[in-house]
Design a protein around this motif. Sequence first.
Motif, PDB file in Angstrom:
ATOM      1  N   TYR A   1       2.424   5.329  12.704  1.00  0.00           N
ATOM      2  CA  TYR A   1       3.437   4.700  11.645  1.00  0.00           C
ATOM      3  C   TYR A   1       3.588   3.829  10.874  1.00  0.00           C
ATOM      4  O   TYR A   1       3.867   4.131   9.305  1.00  0.00           O
ATOM      5  CB  TYR A   1       4.456   4.022  13.633  1.00  0.00           C
ATOM      6  N   GLU A   2       2.176   2.743  10.511  1.00  0.00           N
ATOM      7  CA  GLU A   2       2.428   2.026   9.469  1.00  0.00           C
ATOM      8  C   GLU A   2       1.240   2.695   8.996  1.00  0.00           C
ATOM      9  O   GLU A   2       1.984   2.447   7.417  1.00  0.00           O
ATOM     10  CB  GLU A   2       0.821   1.189   9.864  1.00  0.00           C
ATOM     11  N   VAL A   3       0.956   4.312   8.819  1.00  0.00           N
ATOM     12  CA  VAL A   3       0.443   4.739   8.069  1.00  0.00           C
ATOM     13  C   VAL A   3       1.445   5.201   7.180  1.00  0.00           C
ATOM     14  O   VAL A   3       1.875   5.784   5.758  1.00  0.00           O
ATOM     15  CB  VAL A   3      -1.035   5.906   7.858  1.00  0.00           C
ATOM     16  N   LEU A   4       2.690   6.385   8.083  1.00  0.00           N
ATOM     17  CA  LEU A   4       3.672   6.637   7.299  1.00  0.00           C
ATOM     18  C   LEU A   4       4.772   6.152   6.326  1.00  0.00           C
ATOM     19  O   LEU A   4       5.271   7.131   5.586  1.00  0.00           O
ATOM     20  CB  LEU A   4       4.351   7.514   8.460  1.00  0.00           C
ATOM     21  N   VAL A   5       4.215   4.881   6.166  1.00  0.00           N
ATOM     22  CA  VAL A   5       5.555   3.897   5.660  1.00  0.00           C
ATOM     23  C   VAL A   5       5.255   4.053   4.753  1.00  0.00           C
ATOM     24  O   VAL A   5       5.320   4.527   3.815  1.00  0.00           O
ATOM     25  CB  VAL A   5       5.449   2.715   6.719  1.00  0.00           C
ATOM     26  N   THR A   6       3.153   4.700   4.116  1.00  0.00           N
ATOM     27  CA  THR A   6       2.888   4.528   3.000  1.00  0.00           C
ATOM     28  C   THR A   6       3.636   5.254   2.551  1.00  0.00           C
ATOM     29  O   THR A   6       3.321   5.557   0.779  1.00  0.00           O
ATOM     30  CB  THR A   6       0.961   4.203   3.054  1.00  0.00           C
ATOM     31  N   GLY A   7       3.593   6.456   3.062  1.00  0.00           N
ATOM     32  CA  GLY A   7       4.389   7.542   2.418  1.00  0.00           C
ATOM     33  C   GLY A   7       4.900   7.753   2.592  1.00  0.00           C
ATOM     34  O   GLY A   7       6.409   8.790   1.429  1.00  0.00           O
ATOM     35  N   THR A   8       6.026   8.040   2.953  1.00  0.00           N
ATOM     36  CA  THR A   8       7.764   7.392   2.859  1.00  0.00           C
ATOM     37  C   THR A   8       8.425   5.997   2.481  1.00  0.00           C
ATOM     38  O   THR A   8       8.841   6.370   1.356  1.00  0.00           O
ATOM     39  CB  THR A   8       8.084   7.753   4.313  1.00  0.00           C
ATOM     40  N   ARG A   9       9.390   5.241   2.868  1.00  0.00           N
ATOM     41  CA  ARG A   9       9.680   3.967   2.753  1.00  0.00           C
ATOM     42  C   ARG A   9       8.600   3.041   1.165  1.00  0.00           C
ATOM     43  O   ARG A   9       9.438   3.080   0.680  1.00  0.00           O
ATOM     44  CB  ARG A   9      10.066   3.000   3.919  1.00  0.00           C
TER      45      ARG A   9
ATOM     46  N   ILE B   1       0.677  -1.471   0.031  1.00  0.00           N
ATOM     47  CA  ILE B   1       0.510   0.068   0.368  1.00  0.00           C
ATOM     48  C   ILE B   1       0.920   1.684   0.042  1.00  0.00           C
ATOM     49  O   ILE B   1       1.480   1.722   0.875  1.00  0.00           O
ATOM     50  CB  ILE B   1      -0.543  -0.146   1.183  1.00  0.00           C
ATOM     51  N   VAL B   2       0.583   2.427  -0.586  1.00  0.00           N
ATOM     52  CA  VAL B   2       1.442   3.616  -1.379  1.00  0.00           C
ATOM     53  C   VAL B   2       0.574   4.527  -0.198  1.00  0.00           C
ATOM     54  O   VAL B   2      -1.211   4.369  -0.703  1.00  0.00           O
ATOM     55  CB  VAL B   2       1.682   3.886  -1.523  1.00  0.00           C
ATOM     56  N   LEU B   3       0.706   6.038  -0.236  1.00  0.00           N
ATOM     57  CA  LEU B   3      -0.280   6.271   0.312  1.00  0.00           C
ATOM     58  C   LEU B   3      -0.779   7.755  -0.565  1.00  0.00           C
ATOM     59  O   LEU B   3       0.481   7.845  -2.375  1.00  0.00           O
ATOM     60  CB  LEU B   3       0.362   7.804   0.730  1.00  0.00           C
ATOM     61  N   GLY B   4      -2.028   7.984  -1.162  1.00  0.00           N
ATOM     62  CA  GLY B   4      -2.129   9.112  -2.312  1.00  0.00           C
ATOM     63  C   GLY B   4      -3.922   9.187  -2.000  1.00  0.00           C
ATOM     64  O   GLY B   4      -4.511   8.986  -0.954  1.00  0.00           O
ATOM     65  N   SER B   5      -3.490  10.264  -2.605  1.00  0.00           N
ATOM     66  CA  SER B   5      -5.139  11.117  -2.275  1.00  0.00           C
ATOM     67  C   SER B   5      -5.816  12.113  -3.630  1.00  0.00           C
ATOM     68  O   SER B   5      -7.178  12.446  -3.175  1.00  0.00           O
ATOM     69  CB  SER B   5      -5.196  12.860  -1.259  1.00  0.00           C
ATOM     70  N   ASP B   6      -5.484  11.926  -4.679  1.00  0.00           N
ATOM     71  CA  ASP B   6      -5.835  12.070  -5.704  1.00  0.00           C
ATOM     72  C   ASP B   6      -5.849  13.502  -5.628  1.00  0.00           C
ATOM     73  O   ASP B   6      -7.195  14.310  -5.829  1.00  0.00           O
ATOM     74  CB  ASP B   6      -7.424  11.212  -6.524  1.00  0.00           C
ATOM     75  N   ALA B   7      -5.676  14.740  -5.617  1.00  0.00           N
ATOM     76  CA  ALA B   7      -5.178  16.046  -5.096  1.00  0.00           C
ATOM     77  C   ALA B   7      -5.133  16.330  -6.876  1.00  0.00           C
ATOM     78  O   ALA B   7      -3.673  15.832  -7.284  1.00  0.00           O
ATOM     79  CB  ALA B   7      -4.331  16.367  -4.419  1.00  0.00           C
ATOM     80  N   PRO B   8      -5.842  17.331  -7.324  1.00  0.00           N
ATOM     81  CA  PRO B   8      -6.203  18.055  -6.960  1.00  0.00           C
ATOM     82  C   PRO B   8      -7.724  17.456  -7.456  1.00  0.00           C
ATOM     83  O   PRO B   8      -8.693  18.166  -8.630  1.00  0.00           O
ATOM     84  CB  PRO B   8      -6.231  19.386  -7.300  1.00  0.00           C
ATOM     85  N   GLN B   9      -8.867  17.531  -6.730  1.00  0.00           N
ATOM     86  CA  GLN B   9      -9.944  16.343  -6.774  1.00  0.00           C
ATOM     87  C   GLN B   9     -11.218  16.551  -5.536  1.00  0.00           C
ATOM     88  O   GLN B   9     -10.550  15.900  -4.798  1.00  0.00           O
ATOM     89  CB  GLN B   9      -9.890  15.030  -7.426  1.00  0.00           C
TER      90      GLN B   9
END
Length: 458
Positions: free
Chosen positions: A382-390, A350-358
């Motif tokens: 911490y688990e969420v930060l992993v999806t947006g960093t590592r 899983i990786v972090l994404g928000s679909d901006a700018p929508q």
Amino acid sequence: MQYFKKFLFLFSAFFISYPLVAQEKAASKIYAITHVNVIPMDTEQILENHTVIVENGRITRVAPSAEVKLPQAAEEIDGRGRYLIPGLTEMHGHIPGEDRPQYVEDVLFLYIANGVTTVRNMLGNAYHLKVKKKVERDELPGPKIFAAGPFFNKKLAPTPEAADREVRLQKEAGYDLLKMGSIDKETYERMAMTANEVSIPFGGHIPEEVGLIGALDAGQRSIDHYDRYVEFLVPDDATTEGVSAGFFGSGLIQLIDRSRIPEAVKRTVEAGTWNVPTLSLIEHLASPIAAEKMINRTEMKYMPEDVLDGWLKFKNTYSKRQDFQPEATKALVELRRELTKELHDSGAKIVLGSDAPQFFNVPGFSLHREMEMMVNAGLTPYEVLVTGTRNPSLYFETPEEFGTIEPGKRADLILLNANPLEDISNTHKIQAVIVKGKYYNREALDKRLAEIEQAGKD
């Protein structure tokens, strides 16, 4: 008179921002972030009272402050009481087109101002390749960009032969990935075969004829928005004749069989496919909060009026759709949260994404809201930060480049005024950002944000 005001703003903005541009180009400067609490993101730990040295755009040392002698030319950044994390990656972002160059510059800076130091631009053209190169050459302030090519839809790729040609053209042009849309099954299969042959990843949506399993089997690199998971969860014997799937499965949500979730998760894990949940895309549209109230959030002041008007109309229009009524939307939100938790706990990528700018997602700001939604889905900060960093560095197969705070990594860093492991909302509390060795303190960030806000009023 309006033309003169616009010209005057652009003329003055150039000279006002010149000192900031000069600061941005000083990537060769040496910085020492001293006495800071480092959250390296290689494991869940805090390295207290450490010093991080940045030289020529790279991290060169991470050690206890008592053991570090600062380089003579270093500019010291006081990290006492603060927390240092790697820069964030927006894995489903959008950069505006060439018809609005000022909006493009503003969006790139909104990402920076929120600690987003890498963006996977999920729909592009030749203009975005130029923007990417400008950022790489330090001619334009912005995050590192990974650029998807033009949308693979039936107009771009009406036949398998056309898909084959388009894959090769986009690879040759220098795009980093292919963005999937709606094409027929045979065309998709040819696209996938050629993409795998020339080694260019493809991701995004899943065509209806292909379905979840078809995409997993074809080696689709990422599935964005949990596309086609709802359809997979509908039993084969369910009555779906004349029923539209709706917005990401909203029309079928009442027909799903939750006992099928383990199979969907298992197949995803086995395929090694990444998911980009974009929970906020649905949760903003499904929210019972009125669009007129959502549009008054603080970060909305940085967006053009026509964009805000579009969001307002879209939400109000969708609230009237038969497949997007409160009961269905609540069930869809709950399922997407459940999928996030189940996929994560089973080892899916899983990786972090928000679909901006929508849809009420202001670039940069929306990624912090997305992280809060992922915590609400059951992940720890911490688990969420992993999806947006590592994790993004693993997706791009460049873990040696970014994603953790270690010597040799690109100097993409966020200095926070509070501990994000205690409360994920503390990622909002940014004191400074370093992008590829370029240092932006709070004053510089606020100054440029004020210019963007003012531009929207003129």
